[in-house]
Scaffold this active site. Structure first.
Site, PDB file in Angstrom:
ATOM      1  N   GLU A  58     -43.297 -28.081 -43.986  1.00 15.00           N
ATOM      2  CA  GLU A  58     -42.635 -26.698 -43.510  1.00 15.00           C
ATOM      3  C   GLU A  58     -41.418 -26.065 -44.555  1.00 15.00           C
ATOM      4  O   GLU A  58     -40.560 -25.498 -44.117  1.00 15.00           O
ATOM      5  CB  GLU A  58     -41.866 -26.922 -42.143  1.00 15.00           C
ATOM      6  CG  GLU A  58     -42.855 -27.283 -41.084  1.00 15.00           C
ATOM      7  CD  GLU A  58     -42.125 -27.636 -40.001  1.00 15.00           C
ATOM      8  OE1 GLU A  58     -42.827 -27.393 -38.704  1.00 15.00           O
ATOM      9  OE2 GLU A  58     -41.121 -28.135 -39.734  1.00 15.00           O
TER      10      GLU A  58
HETATM   11  C1  TNX Z   1     -42.693 -30.011 -36.533  1.00 19.82           C
HETATM   12  S1  TNX Z   1     -44.010 -31.843 -37.934  1.00 19.82           S
HETATM   13  C2  TNX Z   1     -41.761 -30.593 -37.590  1.00 19.82           C
HETATM   14  C3  TNX Z   1     -40.314 -31.086 -37.058  1.00 19.82           C
HETATM   15  C4  TNX Z   1     -40.175 -30.411 -35.693  1.00 19.82           C
HETATM   16  C5  TNX Z   1     -41.266 -30.844 -34.732  1.00 19.82           C
HETATM   17  C6  TNX Z   1     -40.981 -30.544 -33.263  1.00 19.82           C
HETATM   18  C7  TNX Z   1     -43.000 -31.608 -38.827  1.00 19.82           C
HETATM   19  C8  TNX Z   1     -43.410 -32.662 -40.161  1.00 19.82           C
HETATM   20  N1  TNX Z   1     -42.124 -30.861 -38.665  1.00 19.82           N
HETATM   21  O1  TNX Z   1     -39.367 -30.385 -37.894  1.00 19.82           O
HETATM   22  O2  TNX Z   1     -38.845 -31.130 -35.212  1.00 19.82           O
HETATM   23  O3  TNX Z   1     -42.420 -30.021 -35.336  1.00 19.82           O
HETATM   24  O4  TNX Z   1     -42.061 -30.827 -32.442  1.00 19.82           O
END
Ligand code: TNX
Length: 526
Positions: free
Chosen positions: A335
């Site tokens: 992300e």
């Molecule tokens: C996505 S999955 C994220 C996390 C969040 C999560 C909550 C991922 C690699 N990153 O930063 O905590 O969703 O469900």
């Protein structure tokens, strides 16, 4: 772990051979899966093969744990402490004699984690090629005992183990649990308990998400403000905290005693507000942002064009690598919405070099496969897969590059997804994940172009934006975590919701005895 991974991968190949046999030949190879017999012990993960035999062994005040060689000592002392606590028996560890024999002299030939276990009226014999194999076998023996064996206080017997012949080894080399200690902080004691609960289901990797926007949780001597300042915060303004390097070493050692590899994650280049707030010079504009206690993602980024960013990462990775005996350093990579794609790709290449410089391999979330990465790196697939295979490009790109994948799809394996719309904790951005949904999938059939040999294993992450106590974490993890662990361990041919449902139901009384908080899913006859 690399040798272990290789041999476990070899046993995965054996399984593939077995799976290629016609159905009836296969059923001779694995004649009595526990699920098929009402009288069979209810084990999670279900072993490769299990035969019920006659005879029952009684553990008594005279029982000894026998370890013919030092290799079995770790498994023996684990078993002794478990049994002493609930039986109150002395259970001395001896070099010879009869009783519960843990023999690592080899001859099993099913990789480092493989074992054979047999129970007759004369005793229990666990055979393996390594101490690790014995340890996995001990976890099986534990489930052959009455549920009260999980109690932390002395219980009345009898302590009967009924006759059985088991042969067992894992399908995948990697079965992981991830705990997010950045959104909310969890103490060393809480982390140890989470590790211990996972060890019972043959989990062999523990991934610690040590940094995020809301907090930095590991002391780095060359950058002390990361923990001292960046560690103060948590989601909702809750108390923060961080591990000293001695704390971290203690966690690593505790995991090692359970043959669990710790994988530390420093999330980069996004999810870095806590670091950016601790050191102004890490920011492109030289200005430190305020600490962050909300739950948005994707707004922060390290300054990928600045040299100091890489000097910083070199220091952090050097210190972490020194504290970490396992082969992987996890660099996050998810992300990174505030990093331009071309900068991200360059950044991942540079970070991979730093990880290699300190003798480790890079692990990251699947986005790292959008960069060109080397084959010792491992990418974790996490984006939920829709029926259309949308969003699976990074995972397929990893497979094309010969990079192994860990399967942790959010809509199956994320333990922070709500079970139902009534679940008081958790999130639902990837949908609702009831017990069946978490179990009923095949890591090698999820994504077109990502097959058995591309998959290193599975992982169940728990993100803690909505969880502040370990009992809340346990409630979200149980019963789903054992389901993911079973998918990673048991042969694909044994996969059946009906069989699993009755075996996982039998874990309920064990969790009650061990005071594990869990969700009584109506899908499971607890
Ligand atoms: C996505 S999955 C994220 C996390 C969040 C999560 C909550 C991922 C690699 N990153 O930063 O905590 O969703 O469900």
């Amino acid at each position: 772990m690399s040798r272990r991974l290789t041999s476990a991968l070899a046993s995965a190949a054996l399984i593939t051979l077995a799976a290629a046999l016609p159905a009836d030949a296969q059923s001779t190879a694995t004649p009595t899966h526990a699920s098929a017999h009402a009288s069979a012990p209810k084990l999670v993960p279900v072993p490769v093969s299990l035969h019920v035999t006659s005879g029952t062994y009684q553990i008594t005040a005279k029982t000894k744990i026998v370890v013919p060689s030092g290799t079995g000592l770790r498994a023996a002392s684990y078993l002794a402490s478990l049994l002493r606590r609930s039986t109150g028996f002395p259970l001395p560890i001896a070099r010879e004699g009869a009783g519960i024999v843990l023999d690592a002299s080899g001859g099993v030939g099913q990789g480092d984690e493989g074992y054979r276990l047999s129970v007759t009226s004369d005793g229990v014999l666990i055979n393996a090629d390594t101490g690790e194999g014995l340890f996995r076998g001990v976890q099986t023996l534990r489930q052959l005992l009455p549920a009260k064996v999980e109690s932390h206080a002395k219980q009345a017997g009898p302590w009967a183990v009924s006759g059985v012949e088991i042969e067992d080894y894992p399908r995948f080399a990697y079965r992981g649990a991830m705990l997010d200690v950045a959104r909310h902080f969890f103490s060393v004691k809480q982390v140890k308990r989470y590790i211990d609960l996972a060890a019972a289901y043959k989990v062999n990797a523990f991934h610690l998400h040590l940094s995020d926007d809301q907090g930095w949780r590991i002391a780095i001597k060359s950058w002390p403000r990361l923990a001292k300042f960046g560690g103060r915060t948590a989601v909702d303004g809750d108390p923060g905290g961080y591990y000293t390097q001695a704390d971290y070493r203690e966690i690593v050692k505790y995991a090692q005693q359970r043959f669990i590899t710790v994988i530390p994650e420093i999330d980069t280049p996004g999810h870095t507000n806590a670091a950016l707030a601790s050191y102004a010079k890490l920011n492109c504009d030289g200005k430190a942002p305020k600490p962050y206690t909300g739950t948005d993602v994707g707004f922060s980024s390290l300054c990928t064009g600045k040299d100091i960013t890489y000097a910083f990462l070199d220091d952090v990775i050097r210190e972490l690598a020194k504290l970490t005996p396992g082969p992987y350093i996890h660099i996050g990579g998810d992300e990174a919405h505030s990093t331009k794609q071309k900068d991200y790709v360059k950044f991942i290449g540079k970070v991979q070099k730093i990880v290699h410089k300190y003798g480790k391999s890079m692990m990251g979330w699947e986005e790292i496969a959008n960069a060109k990465i080397s084959q010792d790196s491992v990418a974790a697939h996490w984006n939920p897969v829709t029926g259309t295979q949308e969003g699976t490009e990074p995972a397929r790109s990893a497979a094309k590059q010969g990079v192994k994948l860990i399967m942790a799809p959010a809509d199956r394996a994320y333990l922070d997804m709500k079970y139902t719309h009534k679940t008081p904790l958790g999130q639902d951005w990837a949908g609702l994940v009831e017990a069946r949904r978490a179990y009923d999938w095949d890591p090698a059939k999820l994504i077109t172009g990502v097959g058995e040999s591309d998959v290193l294993g599975v992982e169940a992450p728990i993100w803690t934006e909505t969880m502040k106590t370990l009992s809340e974490v346990e409630y979200m993890a149980y019963p789903r975590l054992p389901g993911i662990a079973e998918i990673g361990w048991s042969p694909a041919s044994s996969h059946s919701w009906r069989g699993y449902r009755s075996r996982i139901a039998a874990q309920g009384p064990r969790w009650v005895a061990g005071s594990v908080s869990f969700y009584r899913s109506p899908q499971i006859p607890f």
